[in-house]
Design a protein around this motif. Structure first.
Motif, short mmCIF file in Angstrom:
data_model
loop_
_atom_site.label_atom_id
_atom_site.label_comp_id
_atom_site.label_asym_id
_atom_site.label_seq_id
_atom_site.Cartn_x
_atom_site.Cartn_y
_atom_site.Cartn_z
N ILE A 11 0.83 -1.20 0.00
CA ILE A 11 0.00 0.00 0.00
C ILE A 11 0.87 1.26 0.00
O ILE A 11 2.07 1.21 0.28
N SER A 12 0.23 2.38 -0.31
CA SER A 12 0.94 3.66 -0.38
C SER A 12 0.84 4.39 0.96
O SER A 12 0.06 4.02 1.85
N ALA A 13 1.60 5.48 1.08
CA ALA A 13 1.52 6.32 2.28
C ALA A 13 0.13 6.92 2.44
O ALA A 13 -0.38 7.04 3.56
N ALA A 14 -0.51 7.25 1.31
CA ALA A 14 -1.88 7.78 1.38
C ALA A 14 -2.85 6.70 1.87
O ALA A 14 -3.79 7.00 2.62
N ASP A 15 -2.62 5.46 1.45
CA ASP A 15 -3.46 4.35 1.92
C ASP A 15 -3.34 4.19 3.43
O ASP A 15 -4.33 3.90 4.12
N VAL A 16 -2.15 4.36 3.96
CA VAL A 16 -1.94 4.24 5.41
C VAL A 16 -2.82 5.25 6.16
O VAL A 16 -3.48 4.92 7.15
N GLN A 160 8.18 2.01 7.04
CA GLN A 160 9.59 2.28 7.35
C GLN A 160 10.37 0.97 7.40
O GLN A 160 11.14 0.72 8.33
N ILE A 161 10.18 0.14 6.37
CA ILE A 161 10.84 -1.16 6.31
C ILE A 161 12.30 -0.96 5.89
O ILE A 161 12.59 -0.30 4.89
N ARG A 162 13.21 -1.53 6.67
CA ARG A 162 14.64 -1.36 6.44
C ARG A 162 15.34 -2.72 6.53
O ARG A 162 14.86 -3.62 7.22
N ALA A 180 14.36 -0.57 2.34
CA ALA A 180 14.25 -1.77 1.51
C ALA A 180 13.10 -1.63 0.52
O ALA A 180 11.97 -1.40 0.91
N GLY A 181 13.39 -1.79 -0.76
CA GLY A 181 12.35 -1.78 -1.76
C GLY A 181 11.76 -0.41 -2.02
O GLY A 181 12.17 0.59 -1.44
N SER A 182 10.73 -0.39 -2.87
CA SER A 182 10.11 0.88 -3.27
C SER A 182 8.72 1.06 -2.68
O SER A 182 8.11 2.11 -2.85
N GLN A 183 8.20 0.04 -2.00
CA GLN A 183 6.86 0.15 -1.43
C GLN A 183 6.88 1.05 -0.20
O GLN A 183 7.87 1.13 0.51
N ASP A 184 5.76 1.76 0.03
CA ASP A 184 5.66 2.62 1.21
C ASP A 184 5.33 1.82 2.46
O ASP A 184 5.86 2.08 3.54
N ALA A 185 4.41 0.85 2.32
CA ALA A 185 3.91 0.15 3.50
C ALA A 185 3.26 -1.17 3.09
O ALA A 185 3.08 -1.44 1.90
#
Length: 223
Positions: A11-16, A160-162, A180-185
């Motif tokens: 999901i995106s930051a807006a989805d969060v 904030q996956i690292r 890590a990666g390009s996904q927001d969440a």
């Protein structure tokens, strides 16, 4: 063994922001999340041929992985966990470890496992010897958890996956990690026998499909 259903969506930051508002209206915040969220650090095990990673990538329906985990930087409570899938349903088993035991496992010292008295620890020891499992990489993220008693539902927002890349200095809070990666969440939804419509409606997002997303996979492949 308690088998549970599970959905995952990138999901995106807006989805969060949207989901946080919806979930707060219909679910309770997990009481373990002081302030609504907590940080998670995990250390995953794999072998030199990346068996665990490849089983995930290839969608093997019966698979398992071992990890160590602690929360909010508190190394006084560390868990060894085995997480698995059986024909699409998930399960998790866990036992506590001392700081010394966790450090030894991360450092590749395993003889203590034979005397631990814990079946899960001894199972990991067997698979270390037979499958060549080793501490592989650190995965860090922040989690917002929500719970709903009917159906034993748990919904989490992870962001904030690292990744620690090849670092296995599990107990060192200063261990370098990178995004890590390009996904927001990631949205995760887990439940037992049924998923109440109230929750099902709250987590629906237009254009999002259930995926086989794995934070370990992303941290290994794109970190």
């Amino acid at each position: 063994m308690n088998l549970r259903h599970e959905w995952k969506h990138e999901i995106s930051a807006a989805d969060v922001l949207l989901l946080r508002q919806r979930l707060r209206a219909v679910m309770d915040t997990d009481p373990h999340a002081a302030g609504g969220s907590y940080t998670v650090r995990s250390m995953y095990f794999d072998n030199a041929k990346d068996r665990v990673l490849l089983e995930k990538v290839n969608g093997i329906r019966c698979r398992e992985k071992f990890r160590m985990r602690y929360y909010n930087g508190d190394t006084s409570r560390i868990l060894l966990e085995k997480k698995g899938k059986i024909n699409g349903l998930g399960y998790k088993q866990s036992v506590p470890l001392t700081r010394e035991q966790a450090q030894a496992a991360a450092d590749g010292c395993w003889d203590w496992m034979l005397q631990s008295g814990e079946n899960l620890v001894q199972e990991l020891y067997t698979k270390i010897r037979l499958q060549g499992l080793r501490a592989k990489t650190i995965v860090d993220y922040t989690r917002e958890p929500f719970v709903y008693a009917p159906g034993n539902v748990r919904v989490t927002l992870d962001y904030q996956i690292r990744t620690g890349l090849g670092c296995t200095d599990f107990l060192n809070p200063g261990c370098l990690t990178v995004p890590a990666g390009s996904q927001d969440a990631v949205l995760e939804v887990k439940w037992d026998a049924f998923l109440p419509d109230l929750v099902r409606d709250a987590v629906q997002l237009k254009g999002r499909r259930t995926s086989a997303f794995s934070k370990y996979q992303i941290c290994r492949m794109y970190g």
